[in-house]
Write a protein that holds these residues in place. Sequence first.
Motif, PDB file in Angstrom:
ATOM      1  N   PRO A   6     -35.058  43.598  -3.203  1.00 24.55           N
ATOM      2  CA  PRO A   6     -34.713  42.235  -3.612  1.00 24.55           C
ATOM      3  C   PRO A   6     -34.216  42.211  -5.059  1.00 24.55           C
ATOM      4  CG  PRO A   6     -37.098  42.462  -3.254  1.00 24.55           C
ATOM      5  CD  PRO A   6     -36.471  43.771  -2.911  1.00 24.55           C
ATOM      6  N   LEU A   7     -33.167  41.456  -5.276  1.00 17.83           N
ATOM      7  CA  LEU A   7     -32.571  41.318  -6.604  1.00 17.83           C
ATOM      8  C   LEU A   7     -32.895  39.945  -7.164  1.00 17.83           C
ATOM      9  CD1 LEU A   7     -29.071  42.804  -5.831  1.00 17.83           C
ATOM     10  CD2 LEU A   7     -30.727  43.770  -7.420  1.00 17.83           C
ATOM     11  N   THR A   8     -33.161  39.894  -8.442  1.00 15.72           N
ATOM     12  CA  THR A   8     -33.331  38.646  -9.162  1.00 15.72           C
ATOM     13  C   THR A   8     -32.173  38.545 -10.144  1.00 15.72           C
ATOM     14  OG1 THR A   8     -35.732  38.774  -8.999  1.00 15.72           O
ATOM     15  CG2 THR A   8     -34.824  37.322 -10.696  1.00 15.72           C
ATOM     16  N   ILE A   9     -31.444  37.439 -10.091  1.00 20.85           N
ATOM     17  CA  ILE A   9     -30.345  37.189 -11.028  1.00 20.85           C
ATOM     18  C   ILE A   9     -30.810  36.087 -11.956  1.00 20.85           C
ATOM     19  CG2 ILE A   9     -27.929  36.542 -11.294  1.00 20.85           C
ATOM     20  CD1 ILE A   9     -28.449  39.165  -9.676  1.00 20.85           C
ATOM     21  N   ARG A  10     -30.731  36.352 -13.251  1.00 22.27           N
ATOM     22  CA  ARG A  10     -31.206  35.373 -14.232  1.00 22.27           C
ATOM     23  C   ARG A  10     -30.430  35.520 -15.535  1.00 22.27           C
ATOM     24  NH1 ARG A  10     -33.728  38.110 -18.014  1.00 22.27           N
ATOM     25  NH2 ARG A  10     -34.844  40.033 -17.535  1.00 22.27           N
ATOM     26  N   PRO A  11     -30.507  34.484 -16.402  1.00 16.09           N
ATOM     27  CA  PRO A  11     -29.867  34.592 -17.707  1.00 16.09           C
ATOM     28  C   PRO A  11     -30.527  35.679 -18.552  1.00 16.09           C
ATOM     29  CG  PRO A  11     -30.369  32.309 -17.191  1.00 16.09           C
ATOM     30  CD  PRO A  11     -31.069  33.155 -16.165  1.00 16.09           C
ATOM     31  N   VAL A  12     -29.744  36.265 -19.425  1.00 12.10           N
ATOM     32  CA  VAL A  12     -30.261  37.254 -20.357  1.00 12.10           C
ATOM     33  C   VAL A  12     -31.216  36.563 -21.331  1.00 12.10           C
ATOM     34  CG1 VAL A  12     -28.363  37.059 -22.029  1.00 12.10           C
ATOM     35  CG2 VAL A  12     -29.554  39.223 -21.775  1.00 12.10           C
ATOM     36  N   VAL A  13     -32.277  37.256 -21.702  1.00 13.45           N
ATOM     37  CA  VAL A  13     -33.248  36.737 -22.682  1.00 13.45           C
ATOM     38  C   VAL A  13     -33.465  37.800 -23.755  1.00 13.45           C
ATOM     39  CG1 VAL A  13     -34.405  35.204 -21.033  1.00 13.45           C
ATOM     40  CG2 VAL A  13     -35.254  37.544 -21.352  1.00 13.45           C
ATOM     41  N   GLY A 101     -23.813  43.941  -8.301  1.00 14.31           N
ATOM     42  CA  GLY A 101     -22.538  43.374  -8.729  1.00 14.31           C
ATOM     43  C   GLY A 101     -22.158  42.168  -7.882  1.00 14.31           C
ATOM     44  N   ARG A 102     -22.308  42.311  -6.575  1.00 18.74           N
ATOM     45  CA  ARG A 102     -22.013  41.203  -5.654  1.00 18.74           C
ATOM     46  C   ARG A 102     -22.891  39.986  -5.970  1.00 18.74           C
ATOM     47  NH1 ARG A 102     -19.745  41.114  -0.542  1.00 18.74           N
ATOM     48  NH2 ARG A 102     -19.705  43.405  -0.559  1.00 18.74           N
ATOM     49  N   ALA A 103     -24.177  40.233  -6.249  1.00 19.57           N
ATOM     50  CA  ALA A 103     -25.103  39.132  -6.537  1.00 19.57           C
ATOM     51  C   ALA A 103     -24.761  38.440  -7.853  1.00 19.57           C
ATOM     52  CB  ALA A 103     -26.537  39.655  -6.555  1.00 19.57           C
ATOM     53  N   LEU A 104     -24.345  39.206  -8.856  1.00 22.23           N
ATOM     54  CA  LEU A 104     -23.951  38.591 -10.121  1.00 22.23           C
ATOM     55  C   LEU A 104     -22.704  37.729  -9.946  1.00 22.23           C
ATOM     56  CD1 LEU A 104     -24.713  41.598 -12.466  1.00 22.23           C
ATOM     57  CD2 LEU A 104     -25.755  39.322 -12.645  1.00 22.23           C
ATOM     58  N   ILE A 105     -21.721  38.229  -9.215  1.00 23.28           N
ATOM     59  CA  ILE A 105     -20.515  37.430  -8.959  1.00 23.28           C
ATOM     60  C   ILE A 105     -20.880  36.173  -8.168  1.00 23.28           C
ATOM     61  CG2 ILE A 105     -18.306  37.370  -7.721  1.00 23.28           C
ATOM     62  CD1 ILE A 105     -18.034  40.391  -8.485  1.00 23.28           C
ATOM     63  N   ALA A 106     -21.733  36.309  -7.178  1.00 15.06           N
ATOM     64  CA  ALA A 106     -22.153  35.144  -6.377  1.00 15.06           C
ATOM     65  C   ALA A 106     -22.839  34.105  -7.257  1.00 15.06           C
ATOM     66  CB  ALA A 106     -23.073  35.581  -5.239  1.00 15.06           C
ATOM     67  N   ARG A 107     -23.667  34.556  -8.201  1.00 11.08           N
ATOM     68  CA  ARG A 107     -24.334  33.615  -9.099  1.00 11.08           C
ATOM     69  C   ARG A 107     -23.311  32.899  -9.973  1.00 11.08           C
ATOM     70  NH1 ARG A 107     -26.531  29.553 -10.044  1.00 11.08           N
ATOM     71  NH2 ARG A 107     -27.717  29.270 -11.970  1.00 11.08           N
ATOM     72  N   LEU A 108     -22.292  33.619 -10.452  1.00 13.17           N
ATOM     73  CA  LEU A 108     -21.243  32.966 -11.237  1.00 13.17           C
ATOM     74  C   LEU A 108     -20.490  31.946 -10.394  1.00 13.17           C
ATOM     75  CD1 LEU A 108     -19.913  35.933 -13.373  1.00 13.17           C
ATOM     76  CD2 LEU A 108     -21.230  33.946 -14.162  1.00 13.17           C
ATOM     77  N   GLN A 109     -20.268  32.244  -9.123  1.00 11.00           N
ATOM     78  CA  GLN A 109     -19.627  31.277  -8.235  1.00 11.00           C
ATOM     79  C   GLN A 109     -20.500  30.033  -8.073  1.00 11.00           C
ATOM     80  OE1 GLN A 109     -18.973  34.430  -5.192  1.00 11.00           O
ATOM     81  NE2 GLN A 109     -16.958  33.447  -4.943  1.00 11.00           N
ATOM     82  N   GLU A 110     -21.807  30.215  -7.992  1.00 12.86           N
ATOM     83  CA  GLU A 110     -22.717  29.069  -7.906  1.00 12.86           C
ATOM     84  C   GLU A 110     -22.670  28.234  -9.182  1.00 12.86           C
ATOM     85  OE1 GLU A 110     -26.518  30.871  -7.227  1.00 12.86           O
ATOM     86  OE2 GLU A 110     -26.064  31.360  -5.126  1.00 12.86           O
ATOM     87  N   ILE A 111     -22.690  28.905 -10.327  1.00 14.53           N
ATOM     88  CA  ILE A 111     -22.597  28.190 -11.605  1.00 14.53           C
ATOM     89  C   ILE A 111     -21.289  27.398 -11.656  1.00 14.53           C
ATOM     90  CG2 ILE A 111     -22.320  28.497 -14.103  1.00 14.53           C
ATOM     91  CD1 ILE A 111     -24.249  30.947 -13.823  1.00 14.53           C
TER      92      ILE A 111
END
Length: 152
Positions: A6-13, A101-111
């Motif tokens: 499982p991947l967690t995509i979140r903002p950098v801290v 990579g796919r999950a990060l792009i998907a998160r950007l699409q959601e944003i």
Amino acid sequence: MASDLPLTIRPVVPADEARWRELFRGYREFYHLPESEDVVSRVWGWLTDSEHECNGLVAEADGRIVAIADYRRFSRPSTGTVGIWLDDLFTDPEARGSGAGRALIARLQEIAADEGRSVVRWITAADNAQAQVLYDQVATKTNWVTYDAPPE
């Protein structure tokens, strides 16, 4: 790395600094950019400055950051809209194929969808065939050619 973790995509801290720096150095090395801790530090500063236009996301698997994505919003005068520009996307070589990579792009699409943005856009090197396999699955290749001119 297994692609079923499982991947967690979140903002950098701020606590991500050491690992982000490691991956960003890897990104720069991949594109044959000269080593520069000044650049690495400057970009990290941008990402942690809430007033700066650059933002960062990380992908975590099993508690470890395996990929980074740095992005910003950009005006599109030709369409009268604002898009999201993905500047840097890098996955740890050991985590390639994990879906990060796919999950990060998907998160950007959601944003982009949540903010009413018109597009998520990025460029890659013509010889980056491995990344293009993914990009061809999640986006449409454009017919635009990019030019760089030096400041004079």
